[in-house]
Design a protein around this motif. Structure first.
Motif, mmCIF file in Angstrom:
data_model
loop_
_atom_site.group_PDB
_atom_site.id
_atom_site.type_symbol
_atom_site.label_atom_id
_atom_site.label_comp_id
_atom_site.label_asym_id
_atom_site.label_seq_id
_atom_site.Cartn_x
_atom_site.Cartn_y
_atom_site.Cartn_z
ATOM 1 N N GLU A 219 0.829 -1.200 0.000
ATOM 2 C CA GLU A 219 0.000 0.000 0.000
ATOM 3 C C GLU A 219 0.869 1.256 0.000
ATOM 4 O O GLU A 219 0.557 2.241 -0.680
ATOM 5 N N LEU A 220 1.970 1.219 0.750
ATOM 6 C CA LEU A 220 2.885 2.349 0.748
ATOM 7 C C LEU A 220 3.468 2.549 -0.647
ATOM 8 O O LEU A 220 3.593 3.687 -1.129
ATOM 9 N N TYR A 221 3.827 1.444 -1.322
ATOM 10 C CA TYR A 221 4.383 1.559 -2.671
ATOM 11 C C TYR A 221 3.400 2.285 -3.590
ATOM 12 O O TYR A 221 3.766 3.242 -4.280
ATOM 13 N N GLY B 93 13.727 4.136 1.950
ATOM 14 C CA GLY B 93 15.130 4.251 2.337
ATOM 15 C C GLY B 93 16.103 3.789 1.276
ATOM 16 O O GLY B 93 17.181 3.278 1.595
ATOM 17 N N VAL B 94 15.753 3.961 0.001
ATOM 18 C CA VAL B 94 16.608 3.509 -1.102
ATOM 19 C C VAL B 94 17.710 4.534 -1.356
ATOM 20 O O VAL B 94 17.420 5.711 -1.583
ATOM 21 N N PRO B 95 18.972 4.133 -1.341
ATOM 22 C CA PRO B 95 20.075 5.077 -1.581
ATOM 23 C C PRO B 95 19.999 5.705 -2.971
ATOM 24 O O PRO B 95 19.479 5.110 -3.914
ATOM 25 N N GLU B 96 20.559 6.888 -3.093
ATOM 26 C CA GLU B 96 20.537 7.633 -4.351
ATOM 27 C C GLU B 96 21.235 6.894 -5.492
ATOM 28 O O GLU B 96 20.922 7.115 -6.661
ATOM 29 N N VAL B 97 22.205 6.044 -5.165
ATOM 30 C CA VAL B 97 22.953 5.362 -6.228
ATOM 31 C C VAL B 97 22.105 4.322 -6.952
ATOM 32 O O VAL B 97 22.497 3.837 -8.016
ATOM 33 N N PHE B 98 20.961 3.966 -6.398
ATOM 34 C CA PHE B 98 20.093 2.977 -7.031
ATOM 35 C C PHE B 98 18.963 3.671 -7.786
ATOM 36 O O PHE B 98 18.286 4.553 -7.246
ATOM 37 N N THR B 99 18.770 3.244 -9.033
ATOM 38 C CA THR B 99 17.713 3.785 -9.885
ATOM 39 C C THR B 99 16.698 2.698 -10.197
ATOM 40 O O THR B 99 17.064 1.633 -10.696
ATOM 41 N N PRO B 100 15.413 2.921 -9.898
ATOM 42 C CA PRO B 100 14.411 1.914 -10.219
ATOM 43 C C PRO B 100 14.221 1.784 -11.728
ATOM 44 O O PRO B 100 13.830 2.743 -12.393
ATOM 45 N N ALA C 34 8.818 9.110 -13.424
ATOM 46 C CA ALA C 34 10.049 9.801 -13.039
ATOM 47 C C ALA C 34 9.834 10.760 -11.877
ATOM 48 O O ALA C 34 10.685 10.884 -10.986
ATOM 49 N N GLU C 35 8.685 11.415 -11.861
ATOM 50 C CA GLU C 35 8.437 12.406 -10.816
ATOM 51 C C GLU C 35 8.139 11.763 -9.463
ATOM 52 O O GLU C 35 8.046 12.459 -8.441
ATOM 53 N N ARG C 36 8.003 10.433 -9.437
ATOM 54 C CA ARG C 36 7.700 9.726 -8.188
ATOM 55 C C ARG C 36 8.914 9.017 -7.605
ATOM 56 O O ARG C 36 8.833 8.443 -6.516
ATOM 57 N N VAL C 37 10.017 9.028 -8.317
ATOM 58 C CA VAL C 37 11.189 8.280 -7.858
ATOM 59 C C VAL C 37 11.696 8.807 -6.518
ATOM 60 O O VAL C 37 12.047 8.037 -5.618
ATOM 61 N N GLY C 38 11.733 10.119 -6.354
ATOM 62 C CA GLY C 38 12.206 10.697 -5.102
ATOM 63 C C GLY C 38 11.361 10.263 -3.915
ATOM 64 O O GLY C 38 11.899 9.895 -2.852
ATOM 65 N N ALA C 39 10.037 10.302 -4.078
ATOM 66 C CA ALA C 39 9.146 9.886 -2.997
ATOM 67 C C ALA C 39 9.311 8.401 -2.694
ATOM 68 O O ALA C 39 9.255 7.980 -1.521
ATOM 69 N N PHE C 40 9.530 7.611 -3.734
ATOM 70 C CA PHE C 40 9.761 6.178 -3.542
ATOM 71 C C PHE C 40 11.028 5.948 -2.732
ATOM 72 O O PHE C 40 11.037 5.170 -1.774
ATOM 73 N N ARG C 41 12.120 6.621 -3.114
ATOM 74 C CA ARG C 41 13.388 6.461 -2.393
ATOM 75 C C ARG C 41 13.215 6.825 -0.910
ATOM 76 O O ARG C 41 13.694 6.121 -0.021
ATOM 77 N N SER D 74 0.906 4.178 -2.803
ATOM 78 C CA SER D 74 0.577 5.530 -2.359
ATOM 79 C C SER D 74 1.633 6.545 -2.775
ATOM 80 O O SER D 74 1.308 7.717 -2.992
ATOM 81 N N VAL D 75 2.901 6.108 -2.885
ATOM 82 C CA VAL D 75 3.957 7.060 -3.241
ATOM 83 C C VAL D 75 4.296 7.053 -4.727
ATOM 84 O O VAL D 75 4.992 7.953 -5.204
ATOM 85 N N THR D 76 3.820 6.065 -5.470
ATOM 86 C CA THR D 76 4.169 6.003 -6.898
ATOM 87 C C THR D 76 2.995 6.295 -7.825
ATOM 88 O O THR D 76 3.209 6.648 -8.989
ATOM 89 N N ALA D 77 1.769 6.137 -7.344
ATOM 90 C CA ALA D 77 0.607 6.359 -8.200
ATOM 91 C C ALA D 77 0.266 7.843 -8.275
ATOM 92 O O ALA D 77 0.560 8.622 -7.357
ATOM 93 N N ALA D 78 -0.339 8.226 -9.373
ATOM 94 C CA ALA D 78 -0.755 9.618 -9.546
ATOM 95 C C ALA D 78 -1.847 9.960 -8.536
ATOM 96 O O ALA D 78 -2.637 9.090 -8.136
#
Length: 209
Positions: free
Chosen positions: A58-60, A157-164, A146-153, A62-66
């Motif tokens: 649900e968290l996934y 707690g995903v480090p910046e070096v990892f790109t989904p 793309a605009e949701r990647v920051g909220a997902f990280r 909530s932070v990735t959907a429009a």
């Protein structure tokens, strides 16, 4: 299941039985098979975020959907009992190819004609997708806005070096309508396969050889 049958039955599944969890043994197999994917220089610059618990999934969403009401696609996708996010790590590749046996000590990204860190992570996702089919499950590989990647990280707690690169929804298929995209059918082989040289028909004729 024979490999030819796995490939024949492979499709993207958009609706799942919400009451059937993916058995732990199959979850482990999905990941183990992903780790068998090829990678340039055996760099293995990938990571996998496994989301199984309802609150995680649900968290996934909530932070990735429009924002706004969920559309038909999202309502169906939220029934998937398992989400695996596949992430690439470019720095692992640049570090690997700066080692003595490779010698690109400048770590210059221009040496890479395509981003193999993303390609290899895609290979790993495909192995998981085919493994799901082999185990009688369905899955769908889909992207993250793309605009949701920051909220997902931030949420996970995903480090910046990892790109989904994308995510796999996995579960037991439920009855669903046929995707409109499938009405397009497969493109003819002679339009996409080119033998010897690129030609209008795909297959070189006598005058081209």
């Amino acid at each position: 299941m024979e490999f030819d049958e796995v490939v024949r039955r492979r499709k993207m599944t958009r609706a799942y039985d919400p009451d059937r969890r993916v058995p732990p043994g199959i979850v482990d197999k999905l990941i183990k098979h992903a780790l068998r994917a090829p990678s340039a220089g055996f760099s293995q610059g990938w990571g996998f975020l496994v989301l199984q618990e309802p609150q995680e999934r649900e968290l996934y969403w909530s932070v990735t959907a429009a924002p706004g009401p969920a559309d038909s696609w999202l309502r169906r996708m939220r029934t998937a009992p398992l989400i695996i996010v596949a992430l690439s790590n470019k720095s692992v590749y640049l570090d690997r190819y700066a080692q003595a046996d490779k010698g690109w000590t400048d770590r210059d990204e221009r040496r890479w004609p395509v981003p193999y860190w993303d390609v290899d992570t895609g290979f790993a996702a495909l192995l998981m997708h085919l493994t799901a089919v082999n185990e009688g499950l369905g899955s769908l590989f889909f992207g993250m806005p793309a605009e949701r990647v920051g909220a997902f990280r931030e949420a996970f707690g995903v480090p910046e070096v990892f790109t989904p690169v994308g995510a796999l929804a996995v579960g037991y298929p439920a009855a669903d309508k046929r995707s409109p995209s499938l009405r397009r059918g497969h493109r003819p082989m002679d339009e996409v396969v080119h033998h010897g040289r690129w030609s209008a028909t795909g297959r070189a004729d006598a005058s081209d050889t």
